[in-house]
Design a protein around this motif. Structure first.
Motif, short mmCIF file in Angstrom:
data_model
loop_
_atom_site.label_atom_id
_atom_site.label_comp_id
_atom_site.label_asym_id
_atom_site.label_seq_id
_atom_site.Cartn_x
_atom_site.Cartn_y
_atom_site.Cartn_z
N ARG A 1 0.85 -1.20 0.00
CA ARG A 1 0.00 0.00 0.00
C ARG A 1 0.89 1.25 0.00
O ARG A 1 2.10 1.16 -0.10
CB ARG A 1 -0.88 -0.01 1.27
N PRO B 1 2.39 4.59 2.06
CA PRO B 1 2.61 5.00 3.46
C PRO B 1 1.52 6.00 3.89
O PRO B 1 1.21 6.92 3.14
CB PRO B 1 3.97 5.70 3.44
N THR B 2 0.96 5.80 5.08
CA THR B 2 -0.15 6.67 5.50
C THR B 2 0.30 8.13 5.64
O THR B 2 -0.48 9.04 5.37
CB THR B 2 -0.78 6.19 6.82
N ASP B 3 1.56 8.34 6.04
CA ASP B 3 2.03 9.74 6.14
C ASP B 3 2.05 10.40 4.77
O ASP B 3 1.75 11.59 4.64
CB ASP B 3 3.44 9.78 6.76
N ILE C 1 0.05 9.75 2.29
CA ILE C 1 -1.34 10.05 1.92
C ILE C 1 -1.81 11.34 2.60
O ILE C 1 -2.34 12.25 1.96
CB ILE C 1 -2.28 8.88 2.31
N ARG C 2 -1.54 11.42 3.90
CA ARG C 2 -2.00 12.60 4.65
C ARG C 2 -1.36 13.88 4.11
O ARG C 2 -2.03 14.88 3.90
CB ARG C 2 -1.61 12.41 6.12
N ARG D 1 -2.62 14.99 0.62
CA ARG D 1 -3.98 15.55 0.56
C ARG D 1 -4.00 17.07 0.76
O ARG D 1 -5.04 17.69 0.66
CB ARG D 1 -4.88 14.85 1.60
N GLU E 1 -3.87 2.53 -5.57
CA GLU E 1 -4.17 3.48 -4.48
C GLU E 1 -3.63 4.87 -4.83
O GLU E 1 -4.30 5.88 -4.59
CB GLU E 1 -3.55 2.96 -3.17
N GLU F 1 -5.74 -5.23 3.16
CA GLU F 1 -5.65 -4.72 4.53
C GLU F 1 -4.26 -5.08 5.06
O GLU F 1 -3.95 -6.27 5.22
CB GLU F 1 -6.73 -5.41 5.37
N THR G 1 9.30 11.46 10.41
CA THR G 1 8.19 11.64 11.35
C THR G 1 8.65 12.27 12.67
O THR G 1 7.90 12.25 13.66
CB THR G 1 7.51 10.28 11.64
#
Ligand SMILES: Cc1cc2nc3c(=O)[nH]c(=O)nc-3n(C[C@H](O)[C@H](O)[C@H](O)COP(=O)(O)O)c2cc1C
Length: 282
Positions: free
Chosen positions: A66, A68-70, A72-73, A76, A102, A179, A207
């Motif tokens: 997938r 990395p969620t960082d 994506i954030r 945006r 994605e 998932e 981070t």
């Protein structure tokens, strides 16, 4: 269509994604290049940025099949306003699963229009000299393919009259996206007797999980295991010593020996065709 400016938008803790999209940019041959680096921690706090013209290349590494969620954030906070985009994922020679799909969906949602896509290979974050996984990649061959892809994109865009009404670019992957398994909270540690307290680990951490004072502290809840601190430590004091990670690295080393090659996707020349073309493998 004429394109006069190029923006490189990327999240790239260990720089392999950055290298690939710079290679693609070289092939596109546009002099005016701007970098929008989503890697530093403060990239998440920037004001909303509107894009209005030119072409963008959006690059992200693959984390557990997938994005990395960082990434994506932070992404945006950008608004595409129909700007054409090349979307690229970079993975460590295992698999990219749903990451490219994605990224396409994320780009569309932010108002970009993906015109080309690629999945390239970069040295795995967990690669070590004892257990090399895609070590040294992207290498000259990969970068040559990135430049070649850039040249094809340039030609393709020049031949386009408009991107209005373009169907969403087809890329591999399935929805709902896989998932990812829950990751146990493990982070690299510092061998204090080897550490020279140069602070490089804190500087490269995307981070802000690392703090250097008399000793080096790592906030495990923030660590995304990108291994930028490990790869950038000049004293080799940062290591992943947890046995679960060592076991994972051994498994990847065994499973990912066969060299994978980049894949690229463009819109079919004739509108209405249901599949994209992979141009480097044609
Ligand atoms: C948490 C995490 C998960 C990863 N998952 C995958 C994966 O599913 N498949 C893969 O081939 N590589 C995977 N990798 C390796 C990265 O995709 C690869 O090293 C990439 O080149 C890193 O990009 P960067 O140099 O731009 O940071 C993973 C790396 C990390 C840190």
């Amino acid at each position: 269509m004429d394109i006069n400016s190029l923006k490189l938008i990327y999240f790239s803790p260990t720089q392999t994604t950055k290298k690939i999209i710079e290679g693609i940019a070289q092939g596109i041959q546009i002099a005016a290049i701007e970098h929008v680096d989503l890697t530093p921690p403060d990239a998440g706090m920037r004001a909303l940025t509107e894009m209005h013209d030119g072409l963008v290349i959006i690059g992200a590494p693959v984390y557990v099949g997938r994005l990395p969620t960082d990434m994506i954030r932070r992404f945006r906070r950008l608004k595409g306003n129909d700007t054409p985009a090349v979307i690229v994922v970079v993975y460590g020679n295992r698999a990219y699963e749903d990451a490219l799909l994605e990224l396409r969906d994320l780009a569309l949602e932010a108002g970009f229009k993906p015109v080309a896509a690629g999945a390239f290979i970069g040295e795995h974050s967990l690669s070590t000299s004892a257990m090399p996984i895609a070590a040294g990649r992207p290498d000259e061959e990969d970068l040559g393919k990135a430049r070649e892809f850039g040249k094809v994109i340039r030609k393709e865009i020049r031949n386009m009259q408009t991107i209005d009404g373009l169907m969403p670019l087809k890329v591999p992957g399935s929805f709902p996206y896989r998932e990812p398994p829950a990751m146990p909270k493990i982070s690299p540690v510092t061998q204090e007797t080897v550490c020279i307290k140069c602070g490089r680990c804190a500087l490269v951490c995307p981070t802000a999980a690392v703090t250097v004072r008399e000793t080096v502290a790592t906030e495990q809840s923030l660590c995304i295991r990108c291994c930028a601190c490990v790869k950038n430590c000049p004293a080799e004091a940062r290591v992943m010593e947890d046995p679960r990670i060592k076991q994972k690295t051994e498994q990847l080393f065994e499973d990912c020996r066969n060299r994978k090659e980049p894949e690229t996707y463009l819109h079919p020349r004739q509108r209405g065709l249901s599949t994209s073309r992979s141009i480097l493998t044609e």
